[in-house]
Design an enzyme around this catalytic site. Structure first.
Site, short mmCIF file in Angstrom:
data_model
loop_
_atom_site.label_atom_id
_atom_site.label_comp_id
_atom_site.label_asym_id
_atom_site.label_seq_id
_atom_site.Cartn_x
_atom_site.Cartn_y
_atom_site.Cartn_z
N LYS A 41 0.81 -1.19 0.00
CA LYS A 41 0.00 0.00 0.00
C LYS A 41 0.85 1.26 0.00
O LYS A 41 0.39 2.34 -0.36
CB LYS A 41 -0.87 0.04 1.27
N GLU A 97 7.74 2.36 -6.21
CA GLU A 97 7.84 1.84 -4.84
C GLU A 97 8.16 2.97 -3.88
O GLU A 97 8.87 3.92 -4.23
CB GLU A 97 8.91 0.74 -4.80
N ASP A 98 7.65 2.87 -2.67
CA ASP A 98 7.89 3.93 -1.68
C ASP A 98 9.32 3.89 -1.15
O ASP A 98 10.03 4.90 -1.17
CB ASP A 98 6.86 3.87 -0.53
N ASP A 101 14.54 -0.95 1.05
CA ASP A 101 15.24 -1.10 2.32
C ASP A 101 16.22 -2.27 2.15
O ASP A 101 17.30 -2.09 1.59
CB ASP A 101 14.16 -1.35 3.38
N ARG A 163 -0.15 7.24 7.51
CA ARG A 163 -0.11 7.38 6.05
C ARG A 163 -0.60 8.75 5.60
O ARG A 163 -0.28 9.22 4.53
CB ARG A 163 -0.99 6.32 5.37
P1 IMP Z 1 12.46 -4.30 1.74
O1 IMP Z 1 11.73 -5.47 1.15
O2 IMP Z 1 13.26 -4.66 2.95
O3 IMP Z 1 13.28 -3.52 0.73
O4 IMP Z 1 11.37 -3.34 2.32
C1 IMP Z 1 10.56 -2.63 1.50
C2 IMP Z 1 9.22 -2.37 2.13
O5 IMP Z 1 9.30 -2.28 3.55
C3 IMP Z 1 8.73 -1.04 1.66
O6 IMP Z 1 7.85 -1.23 0.59
C4 IMP Z 1 8.01 -0.48 2.84
O7 IMP Z 1 6.64 -0.80 2.74
C5 IMP Z 1 8.58 -1.17 4.03
N1 IMP Z 1 9.52 -0.27 4.73
C6 IMP Z 1 10.87 -0.25 4.64
N2 IMP Z 1 11.39 0.72 5.41
C7 IMP Z 1 10.33 1.32 5.99
C8 IMP Z 1 10.21 2.45 6.88
O8 IMP Z 1 11.19 3.09 7.29
N3 IMP Z 1 8.95 2.79 7.24
C9 IMP Z 1 7.84 2.12 6.81
N4 IMP Z 1 7.90 1.08 5.97
C10 IMP Z 1 9.14 0.69 5.57
MG MG Z 2 5.86 -1.05 0.60
#
Ligand code: IMP
Ligand code: MG
Length: 178
Positions: A41, A97-98, A101, A163
């Site tokens: 989302k 993508e937001d 990470d 949000r």
């Molecule tokens: P990844 O799969 O570890 O790269 O994480 C990506 C997803 O984790 C993103 O789409 C976010 O929804 C969530 N995410 C990563 N860091 C944060 C944060 O600092 N705040 C809130 N959501 C996060």
């Molecule tokens: Mg996300």
């Protein structure tokens, strides 16, 4: 838990970044009738602003992936909760993508999309946290690089809250006894 929210990126800075990203995307795929694939989302606010700022004819699809349970740590296991509804074969796809990470979410999605044989596959992210990366990810368009802080606002949540905030803030936690 005692916590406060501190501003990291103002709405004006976000607006400027949206204008820049939109211009880059327009330059690359403006005449290609691209498909924007928005990851739910967290990227819904970013996608709504960015897609309108590009001003180009395009389709929009939504996918939903989750790796978080509750809290601030990713589980590392990515589940596809909602997949594509229309084929993307032969299309110019831009994933929105937001945050990237650890990279697990986009790594998983890019593999899923590549198997569907798009003409081209690009990745646009609002926030990049490079210090946390576990899987290699090639980002084509980046809004901001951010430090290793948990952030909320502008569509991004903490346990489904915050949000609605117009800007991006980081969560500062404090111990009860100071
Ligand atoms: P990844 O799969 O570890 O790269 O994480 C990506 C997803 O984790 C993103 O789409 C976010 O929804 C969530 N995410 C990563 N860091 C944060 C944060 O600092 N705040 C809130 N959501 C996060
Ligand atoms: Mg996300």
């Amino acid at each position: 838990m005692v916590f406060s929210l501190c501003e990291l990126i103002s709405k004006a800075e976000i607006d400027r970044a949206i204008g820049r990203l939109a211009a880059e995307i327009r330059r690359d795929v403006g005449d290609k009738n691209p498909v924007f694939v928005c990851i739910l989302k967290g990227s819904f606010v970013f996608a709504a602003d960015l897609i309108r700022a590009t001003g180009i004819p395009a389709q929009v699809q939504f996918v939903c992936l989750s790796s978080y349970g509750c809290g601030m740590e990713t589980s590392g296991r990515v589940k596809m909760r909602l997949g594509l509804r229309e084929p993307v074969a032969g299309k110019h796809v831009v994933v929105l993508e937001d945050i990237v990470d650890t990279g697990a979410t986009v790594h998983h999605l890019l593999k899923y999309l590549a198997r569907r044989k798009p003409a081209d596959l690009k990745l646009c992210v609002l926030l990049d946290k490079p210090s946390r990366r576990r899987l290699p990810v090639k980002i084509d368009y980046t809004g901001f690089q951010v430090p290793d802080r948990f952030v909320v606002g502008y569509g991004i949540d903490w346990n489904e809250d915050f949000r609605y905030l117009p800007d991006i803030r980081y969560v500062e936690t404090e111990t009860e006894d100071g």
